[in-house]
Design a protein around this motif. Sequence first.
Motif, PDB file in Angstrom:
ATOM      1  N   VAL A  42       0.866  -1.083   0.003  1.00 58.93           N
ATOM      2  CA  VAL A  42       0.114   0.093   0.025  1.00 58.93           C
ATOM      3  C   VAL A  42       0.980   1.327   0.043  1.00 58.93           C
ATOM      4  N   GLU A  43       0.204   2.328  -0.498  1.00 54.50           N
ATOM      5  CA  GLU A  43       0.979   3.386  -0.432  1.00 54.50           C
ATOM      6  C   GLU A  43       0.360   4.299   0.598  1.00 54.50           C
ATOM      7  N   LEU A  44       1.433   4.840   1.671  1.00 56.95           N
ATOM      8  CA  LEU A  44       0.862   5.414   2.779  1.00 56.95           C
ATOM      9  C   LEU A  44       0.960   7.111   2.610  1.00 56.95           C
ATOM     10  N   GLN A  45      -0.022   7.859   2.810  1.00 55.57           N
ATOM     11  CA  GLN A  45      -0.091   9.376   2.803  1.00 55.57           C
ATOM     12  C   GLN A  45      -0.568   9.953   3.919  1.00 55.57           C
ATOM     13  N   THR A  46       0.201  10.683   4.434  1.00 57.65           N
ATOM     14  CA  THR A  46      -0.214  11.281   5.769  1.00 57.65           C
ATOM     15  C   THR A  46      -0.394  12.776   5.641  1.00 57.65           C
ATOM     16  N   LEU A  47      -1.534  13.353   6.268  1.00 57.44           N
ATOM     17  CA  LEU A  47      -2.015  14.552   6.391  1.00 57.44           C
ATOM     18  C   LEU A  47      -2.250  15.098   7.855  1.00 57.44           C
ATOM     19  N   GLN A  48      -2.169  16.301   8.125  1.00 60.15           N
ATOM     20  CA  GLN A  48      -2.397  16.863   9.228  1.00 60.15           C
ATOM     21  C   GLN A  48      -3.948  17.816   9.025  1.00 60.15           C
ATOM     22  N   LEU A  49      -4.775  17.778   9.820  1.00 52.22           N
ATOM     23  CA  LEU A  49      -6.037  18.335   9.937  1.00 52.22           C
ATOM     24  C   LEU A  49      -6.137  19.358  10.814  1.00 52.22           C
ATOM     25  N   PRO A  50      -7.035  20.576  10.659  1.00 46.33           N
ATOM     26  CA  PRO A  50      -6.821  21.488  11.723  1.00 46.33           C
ATOM     27  C   PRO A  50      -8.094  21.061  12.670  1.00 46.33           C
ATOM     28  N   VAL A  51      -8.239  21.499  13.733  1.00 49.67           N
ATOM     29  CA  VAL A  51      -9.169  21.176  14.714  1.00 49.67           C
ATOM     30  C   VAL A  51     -10.506  22.250  14.496  1.00 49.67           C
ATOM     31  N   ASP A  52     -11.079  22.088  13.150  1.00 53.67           N
ATOM     32  CA  ASP A  52     -11.922  23.013  12.442  1.00 53.67           C
ATOM     33  C   ASP A  52     -13.018  22.610  11.599  1.00 53.67           C
ATOM     34  N   TYR A  53     -14.220  22.225  12.148  1.00 56.81           N
ATOM     35  CA  TYR A  53     -15.193  21.427  11.513  1.00 56.81           C
ATOM     36  C   TYR A  53     -15.236  21.821  10.263  1.00 56.81           C
ATOM     37  N   ARG A  54     -15.481  23.110   9.784  1.00 58.62           N
ATOM     38  CA  ARG A  54     -15.803  23.189   8.198  1.00 58.62           C
ATOM     39  C   ARG A  54     -14.755  23.179   7.389  1.00 58.62           C
ATOM     40  N   GLU A  55     -13.519  23.105   8.006  1.00 50.87           N
ATOM     41  CA  GLU A  55     -12.297  22.808   7.165  1.00 50.87           C
ATOM     42  C   GLU A  55     -12.250  21.315   6.860  1.00 50.87           C
ATOM     43  N   VAL A  56     -12.352  20.710   8.206  1.00 49.38           N
ATOM     44  CA  VAL A  56     -12.204  19.189   8.108  1.00 49.38           C
ATOM     45  C   VAL A  56     -13.470  18.637   7.148  1.00 49.38           C
ATOM     46  N   LYS A  57     -14.601  19.056   6.956  1.00 46.28           N
ATOM     47  CA  LYS A  57     -15.499  18.642   6.017  1.00 46.28           C
ATOM     48  C   LYS A  57     -14.969  18.722   4.728  1.00 46.28           C
ATOM     49  N   GLN A  58     -14.450  19.780   4.323  1.00 50.14           N
ATOM     50  CA  GLN A  58     -14.101  19.831   2.816  1.00 50.14           C
ATOM     51  C   GLN A  58     -12.904  18.983   2.555  1.00 50.14           C
ATOM     52  N   ARG A  59     -11.857  18.973   3.625  1.00 51.71           N
ATOM     53  CA  ARG A  59     -10.756  17.980   3.324  1.00 51.71           C
ATOM     54  C   ARG A  59     -10.972  16.647   3.621  1.00 51.71           C
ATOM     55  N   VAL A  60     -12.012  16.125   4.143  1.00 50.53           N
ATOM     56  CA  VAL A  60     -12.149  15.008   4.358  1.00 50.53           C
ATOM     57  C   VAL A  60     -12.787  14.471   2.785  1.00 50.53           C
ATOM     58  N   ALA A  61     -13.592  15.151   2.452  1.00 51.56           N
ATOM     59  CA  ALA A  61     -14.541  14.934   1.260  1.00 51.56           C
ATOM     60  C   ALA A  61     -13.393  14.626   0.159  1.00 51.56           C
ATOM     61  N   ARG A  62     -12.354  15.658   0.183  1.00 50.38           N
ATOM     62  CA  ARG A  62     -11.377  15.702  -0.958  1.00 50.38           C
ATOM     63  C   ARG A  62     -10.281  14.556  -0.809  1.00 50.38           C
ATOM     64  N   ILE A  63     -10.164  14.088   0.150  1.00 52.94           N
ATOM     65  CA  ILE A  63      -9.254  13.019   0.744  1.00 52.94           C
ATOM     66  C   ILE A  63      -9.857  11.784  -0.317  1.00 52.94           C
ATOM     67  N   TRP A  64     -11.350  11.577  -0.009  1.00 53.74           N
ATOM     68  CA  TRP A  64     -11.969  10.315  -0.815  1.00 53.74           C
ATOM     69  C   TRP A  64     -12.160  10.543  -2.086  1.00 53.74           C
ATOM     70  N   GLU A  65     -12.610  11.620  -2.541  1.00 52.43           N
ATOM     71  CA  GLU A  65     -12.718  11.948  -4.220  1.00 52.43           C
ATOM     72  C   GLU A  65     -11.620  12.072  -4.818  1.00 52.43           C
ATOM     73  N   ASP A  66     -10.373  12.730  -4.076  1.00 53.54           N
ATOM     74  CA  ASP A  66      -9.273  12.874  -5.232  1.00 53.54           C
ATOM     75  C   ASP A  66      -8.254  11.725  -4.853  1.00 53.54           C
ATOM     76  N   LEU A  67      -8.009  11.008  -3.704  1.00 53.42           N
ATOM     77  CA  LEU A  67      -6.998  10.237  -3.683  1.00 53.42           C
ATOM     78  C   LEU A  67      -7.781   8.744  -3.671  1.00 53.42           C
ATOM     79  N   GLN A  68      -9.256   8.532  -3.586  1.00 55.28           N
ATOM     80  CA  GLN A  68      -9.985   7.203  -3.473  1.00 55.28           C
ATOM     81  C   GLN A  68      -9.079   6.106  -2.810  1.00 55.28           C
ATOM     82  N   PRO A  69      -8.842   6.305  -1.422  1.00 58.38           N
ATOM     83  CA  PRO A  69      -8.039   5.522  -0.841  1.00 58.38           C
ATOM     84  C   PRO A  69      -8.867   4.162  -0.159  1.00 58.38           C
ATOM     85  N   GLN A  70      -8.162   2.971  -0.201  1.00 58.13           N
ATOM     86  CA  GLN A  70      -8.993   1.854   0.295  1.00 58.13           C
ATOM     87  C   GLN A  70      -9.164   2.041   1.747  1.00 58.13           C
TER      88      GLN A  70
END
Length: 222
Positions: A42-70
């Motif tokens: 597997v390819e490991l990718q690590t990311l830092q998320l801010p403790v920010d609800y609105r930013e987290v909502k956007q970033r989590v959606a992008r993780i699944w849409e752009d990276l399509q992780p297993q």
Amino acid sequence: MDSRSSCVVVTGFGPFRQHLVNSSWEAVKELSKLGLGNDMEVELQTLQLPVDYREVKQRVARIWEDLQPQFVVHVGVDPAAKAIFLEQCSKNRGYRDADIRGFRPECGVCLPDGPEVITSEVSMKAVSRRAAVQGVEVAFSRDAGRYVCDYAYYLSLHHGNGCAALIHVPPLSPWLPASLLGKALQVLIQEMLEEIEKARAQNQKLSLCSSSQGESTGGLLL
């Protein structure tokens, strides 16, 4: 899951409140140095998320849409914990604590039309029983705390059809350094990926059995 890439994404969180150094991110940084082991294809990718609800909502959606992780693993800190907790599920309501910008989700809800509870595909109880992490206890939990890490978990479970996890780690201490937490993450995520493979193999076996029975029955009817 079969249509997804071999990518595994692991996230930690940035500073909040008195936690100017967040042990979750320190642990994830250590994991990024260790990797998931040579036998893990597997390819490991690590990311830092801010403790920010609105930013987290956007970033989590992008993780699944752009990276399509297993698989996606969110790592958060539990300030009161003495052990590492594997969270089995996430709840949709009750997010009333403000984030670092003073924001709270409207009505305390992740997704207005979402299910009340989403459960991970991984059996956290099984992983906690099997995983041997020297120097720290591992337990499983059914209450992820209703803060930004739980919020991120719910969204990932929603986007990934259950292919996500949330690991709560204790704060750093002289007897619990980031290096130990990073090694613990490696061991735990390896176990989680193996658990997913077992479940997938079992489902394929059941599907083949069902298909064979259908063909046999069809032959008799003809």
